[in-house]
Design an enzyme around this catalytic site. Structure first.
Site, mmCIF file in Angstrom:
data_model
loop_
_atom_site.group_PDB
_atom_site.id
_atom_site.type_symbol
_atom_site.label_atom_id
_atom_site.label_comp_id
_atom_site.label_asym_id
_atom_site.label_seq_id
_atom_site.Cartn_x
_atom_site.Cartn_y
_atom_site.Cartn_z
ATOM 1 N N TYR A 389 0.856 -1.184 0.000
ATOM 2 C CA TYR A 389 0.000 0.000 0.000
ATOM 3 C C TYR A 389 0.891 1.232 0.000
ATOM 4 O O TYR A 389 1.553 1.538 0.976
ATOM 5 C CB TYR A 389 -0.918 -0.012 1.221
ATOM 6 C CG TYR A 389 -1.843 1.186 1.354
ATOM 7 C CD1 TYR A 389 -2.028 2.087 0.317
ATOM 8 C CD2 TYR A 389 -2.547 1.395 2.530
ATOM 9 C CE1 TYR A 389 -2.879 3.179 0.433
ATOM 10 C CE2 TYR A 389 -3.402 2.488 2.669
ATOM 11 C CZ TYR A 389 -3.554 3.379 1.620
ATOM 12 O OH TYR A 389 -4.391 4.459 1.752
ATOM 13 N N GLU A 390 0.924 1.934 -1.133
ATOM 14 C CA GLU A 390 1.689 3.166 -1.274
ATOM 15 C C GLU A 390 0.775 4.354 -0.984
ATOM 16 O O GLU A 390 -0.203 4.585 -1.692
ATOM 17 C CB GLU A 390 2.238 3.285 -2.699
ATOM 18 C CG GLU A 390 3.135 2.140 -3.134
ATOM 19 C CD GLU A 390 4.604 2.407 -2.839
ATOM 20 O OE1 GLU A 390 4.903 3.415 -2.168
ATOM 21 O OE2 GLU A 390 5.445 1.604 -3.304
ATOM 22 N N VAL A 391 1.108 5.113 0.058
ATOM 23 C CA VAL A 391 0.332 6.290 0.425
ATOM 24 C C VAL A 391 0.974 7.521 -0.207
ATOM 25 O O VAL A 391 2.198 7.673 -0.187
ATOM 26 C CB VAL A 391 0.274 6.438 1.957
ATOM 27 C CG1 VAL A 391 -0.542 7.666 2.350
ATOM 28 C CG2 VAL A 391 -0.313 5.178 2.594
#
Length: 419
Positions: A389-391
């Site tokens: 999960y890349e924020v």
């Protein structure tokens, strides 16, 4: 010439000593030793392959104005005075090649209140992170405006320096010590155990938090901070962990069915050295999930495999929090979906998140699971549903916390419904 004004929301070189450190001396926090941890740690300085900063105070204007990089997570390579109030700061990486994540952080104070004009200079890359400032390390404000050179290799801005020390940084600073303190605080709830599963190259604990209440047969793994500058991913992870470890009815029921294995700080050396991406070995840890050469990834691998074997358990879901320019979910594209312990879970979970967050449409990028990143190893080796999960770098802090909370709530609902 500087153009394109942007305002996005938002010492000395040293050698390691080869030392023997008792585990109890290394862990300032209260820990229980996992049986995978050796009793004595050898710090091998020969494996450190980065350029060390010259950590010191830089004194100007007859000691009236001082810059410093003598603190955890600081980074700059050189500072040059242009005139009495204007300074150029060179920002260089720990080693190359490296992804363009040019982290910088420094402190400044002045005997009198004054405007200080700073140009960040990037000899090898382009500007990415607009600066933030803080006087207490807790509340941060964006610096506006920031003027970006046409080739994006310089960024200029003004700050107000005074007798109170001002910290200027690419993102909020969350050092390894900050993370260890946070782990202590959430462990005090009584819902988590804390264990040292190994040590970094520089001897810092790789700490795992595990939840209580289940029979240990069903596992969920959470990872964070493999890459030092990726602070927004860490913040979203914190909210995710707060939600799944809370004393709510849902979280209590979830922990009765699933055991959480949490590693919030996988690269403490890189974080504290202010590295752009790598560990003290000069290695991208999220490219070491095949051969497990590095002590940090090896500590997680061995701990997970031992727990799976000892508890006759399965890993159902693994979530690795990162940051990049915008929100994106990297998921595994399986040739044989039935090989998963929970086929289809990841896509269904993301769809539930989409429905629960107004205006949220997750950008999903599938990839094969034959690679050397964490999500691939957990899928290939353990049959877990796993993703990265890349924020987004500039995701508002309230929004990323909301996403972290909803991600946890929808995961718990879905896992309890499916099992």
């Amino acid at each position: 010439m500087l153009v394109n004004v942007r305002g996005l929301p938002g010492g000395q070189s040293f050698k390691f000593l080869i030392v023997l450190l008792a585990l109890t001396g290394l862990a300032a926090c209260r820990t229980n030793k996992l049986n995978t941890t050796a009793a004595v740690l050898k710090v091998d300085s020969s494996k450190a392959k980065i350029t060390w900063q010259q950590r010191r105070e830089y004194i100007f204007n007859n000691r009236q104005l001082i810059f410093s990089n003598k603190f955890a997570s600081a980074r700059f390579s050189a500072i040059t005075q242009q005139n009495d109030s204007t300074f150029k700061i060179d920002v260089l990486p720990e080693n190359e090649p490296v992804n363009p994540s040019p982290w910088y952080a420094f402190k400044v104070w002045s005997a009198i209140g004054r405007n200080v004009y700073i140009t960040l200079n990037y000899p090898t890359t382009k500007h990415r992170y607009n600066p933030k400032v803080s006087v207490n390390g807790k509340q941060w404000q964006d610096v506006l405006p920031v003027s970006i050179a046409k080739d994006e290799r310089q960024a200029s801005f003004k700050i107000k320096a005074g007798t109170d020390t001002l910290t200027v940084s690419a993102q909020e600073i969350i050092s390894s010590a900050d993370s260890y303190r946070w782990m202590d605080s959430i462990a005090e709830s009584g819902n988590l155990n804390k264990q040292v599963t190994g040590h970094s190259l520089m001897g810092k604990p790789i700490t795992m938090l595990t939840s209580k209440g289940s029979n240990g047969k069903k596992l969920v793994v959470v990872l964070s901070r493999q890459h030092p500058p990726e602070v927004t991913g860490y913040m979203a992870m914190q909210e995710f962990v707060r939600t799944v470890t809370a004393n709510t009815t849902m979280a209590i029921k979830f922990r009765e069915q699933y055991q959480l294995l949490l590693w919030p700080m996988l690269n403490p050396d890189g974080v504290d050295e202010g590295n752009w991406r790598h560990s003290a070995a000069g290695v991208d840890l999220n490219r070491d999930w095949e051969n497990f050469v590095q002590p940090e990834t090896k500590a997680v691998q061995q701990a997970v495999l031992n727990i799976v074997k000892q508890q006759n358990a399965k890993v159902y879901f693994t979530l690795d929090f990162h940051s990049t320019y915008y929100d994106i979910f990297y998921i595994n594209q399986l040739q044989n979906p039935s090989a998963s312990n929970l086929p289809g879970f990841t896509v269904e979970w993301l769809d539930a998140m989409k429905k629960s967050i107004p205006g949220f449409s997750p950008q999903i990028k599938p990839s094969g699971n034959g690679g050397n990143v964490s999500k691939s190893w957990f899928s290939r080796k353990l049959g877990a549903e796993a993703l990265t999960y890349e924020v987004g770098d500039n995701t508002s802090r309230n929004l990323l916390k909301l996403k972290g909370r909803i991600a946890a709530e929808e995961m718990m609902k879905k896992l309890m419904a499916d099992n």
